[in-house]
Write an enzyme that holds these catalytic residues in place. Structure first.
Site, PDB file in Angstrom:
ATOM      1  N   GLU A 194      -2.170  -0.433  -8.788  1.00 37.68           N
ATOM      2  CA  GLU A 194      -3.616  -0.403  -8.626  1.00 37.68           C
ATOM      3  C   GLU A 194      -4.078   1.008  -8.266  1.00 37.68           C
ATOM      4  OE1 GLU A 194      -4.721  -3.961  -6.313  1.00 37.68           O
ATOM      5  OE2 GLU A 194      -6.445  -2.772  -5.707  1.00 37.68           O
ATOM      6  N   ASP A 250      -0.481  -0.589  -4.543  1.00 36.25           N
ATOM      7  CA  ASP A 250      -1.848  -0.057  -4.513  1.00 36.25           C
ATOM      8  C   ASP A 250      -1.828   1.325  -3.875  1.00 36.25           C
ATOM      9  OD1 ASP A 250      -4.527   0.452  -4.420  1.00 36.25           O
ATOM     10  OD2 ASP A 250      -5.084  -1.365  -3.309  1.00 36.25           O
ATOM     11  N   LYS A 292     -14.263  -7.179  -6.745  1.00 38.95           N
ATOM     12  CA  LYS A 292     -14.500  -7.614  -5.360  1.00 38.95           C
ATOM     13  C   LYS A 292     -15.981  -7.932  -5.192  1.00 38.95           C
ATOM     14  CE  LYS A 292     -10.765  -4.812  -3.509  1.00 38.95           C
ATOM     15  NZ  LYS A 292     -10.433  -3.509  -2.936  1.00 38.95           N
ATOM     16  N   LYS A 348       0.841  -1.184   0.000  1.00 35.44           N
ATOM     17  CA  LYS A 348       0.000   0.000   0.000  1.00 35.44           C
ATOM     18  C   LYS A 348       0.883   1.243   0.000  1.00 35.44           C
ATOM     19  CE  LYS A 348      -4.130  -1.977   0.539  1.00 35.44           C
ATOM     20  NZ  LYS A 348      -5.236  -1.788  -0.412  1.00 35.44           N
ATOM     21  N   ASP A 350      -9.481  -0.177  -9.342  1.00 35.07           N
ATOM     22  CA  ASP A 350     -10.188  -0.823  -8.223  1.00 35.07           C
ATOM     23  C   ASP A 350     -11.362   0.063  -7.806  1.00 35.07           C
ATOM     24  OD1 ASP A 350     -11.123  -2.042  -5.951  1.00 35.07           O
ATOM     25  OD2 ASP A 350      -9.228  -2.040  -4.866  1.00 35.07           O
TER      26      ASP A 350
HETATM   27 MG    MG Z   1      -7.169  -1.747  -4.091  1.00 34.95          MG
END
Ligand code: MG
Length: 337
Positions: free
Chosen positions: A202, A176, A249, A152, A227
């Site tokens: 991402e 991400d 997701k 992240k 995303d």
């Molecule tokens: Mg993500």
């Protein structure tokens, strides 16, 4: 109709932080049992849902559900879609329970219900949450068992973080940014990240800024995966020219049925597909894992980040997702909890 629902507090092994959200110590998930099938929703406030909104949605939906019609999942979900807008995490819990129920009724696991090869599951990435570079390095050392890392980012120290991690690991790294960067900043950082062997990026920029995403994609070499910009299949055509792939997701799209639809629509547009997750138990993670023979990347580590997983289901063999062979989703309540 036999419906039982429950709210569970999942305790995190380590406090978890991403670019736009402060550190969490726990997450709440909502689980539902529907005529023997079980499903779970890990609602995200970012998408306007909480366990309370999921509970309310279920109360709205439940009276219309008829046991004799539950096998026709396509019809049930279409009916729910017409009676209840939004609430995709809630819909996902129901869709998951319906699939689990049908698999159990037929005595076959979900992958078999869909004609998928369980040998073709993916290796999951393991997420390193945002923190000071040295703390992220310590987390990376602890993640020895996992062959792919998802890091992240979204701070002024992004490059320093990747440099620090690269000093201690040569594993593939996904990055991400969770919407944190401006387009030009994203281009600059991604060009730099590419030098450190990062494999994909991402959601570099704001969710609604498709022009920004396209700009980033056109000025960088790494695959750009949407995303937060993508929820359902109908979002894909407008996004197809702006990114290289999408992260699906279950809680964003409303369940397994829509996730499969998204995979096929994405493929028709030549897009890469990642299957992602929230922090959720082995119930939600295992349900999603059954779809991984259809995708390029799996980021299904939500159950690995929690200390009190109520279920056992999908397992890992050196990072590769191993599906349970039991009927339906195939999870069992964890003993000794
Ligand atoms: Mg993500």
């Amino acid at each position: 109709m036999h419906i039982v629902s429950k709210i569970t507090e999942l305790q995190l092994n380590h406090p978890f932080k991403i670019a736009r959200r402060a550190t969490d110590a726990y997450r709440q998930v909502f689980s539902v049992e529907l005529d023997g099938g079980i499903g779970e929703a890990a609602p995200a406030l970012f998408y306007g849902e909480t366990v309370q909104t999921v509970a309310t949605a279920l109360e709205t939906i439940a009276p219309a559900l008829e046991v004799t019609k539950l096998d026709a999942i396509q019809d049930v979900m279409a009916d729910i879609e017409t009676t209840l807008g939004g609430n995709y995490a809630a819909k996902s819990a129901i869709d998951m329970a319906l699939h689990d129920r049908l698999g159990k009724k037929l005595g076959i696991p979900l992958y078999q219900l869909w004609g998928l090869n369980p040998q073709k599951t993916r290796y999951t990435s393991f997420t390193i949450g945002l923190d000071e570079p040295e703390v992220m390095a310590a987390k990376t050392r602890h993640a020895e068992a996992y062959p792919i890392l998802k890091v992240k980012l979204g701070t002024p120290r992004d490059i320093e973080i990747i440099q620090t991690l690269r000093d201690i690991t040569d594993k593939p790294i996904y990055v991400d940014a969770n919407t944190a960067w401006h387009p030009k900043e994203a281009v600059r950082k991604i060009q730099e990240l590419a030098r450190y062997g990062v494999e994909l990026v991402e959601q570099p920029t704001k969710p609604g800024d498709l022009v920004g995403l396209k700009f980033v994609r056109e000025h960088t070499e790494l695959p750009i995966i949407a995303d937060e910009s993508i929820k359902r299949a109908s979002d894909i055509p407008a996004l197809a020219e702006c990114v290289d792939g999408i992260n699906i997701k279950l809680v964003k799209c409303g369940g397994l049925l829509e996730a499969r639809r998204m995979i096929h629509v994405a493929r028709a547009h030549g897009l890469l597909v990642m299957l992602g997750c929230m922090i959720e138990s082995s119930l939600g993670i295992t349900a999603a894992a059954h779809l991984t023979p259809l995708v390029d990347y799996a980021d299904l580590d939500g159950n690995l980040l929690i200390a009190n997983d109520p279920y056992t289901g999908v397992t890992l063999d050196k990072g590769k997702l191993i599906l349970p062979k039991r009927p339906g989703i195939g999870v069992q309540p964890r003993r000794n909890l």
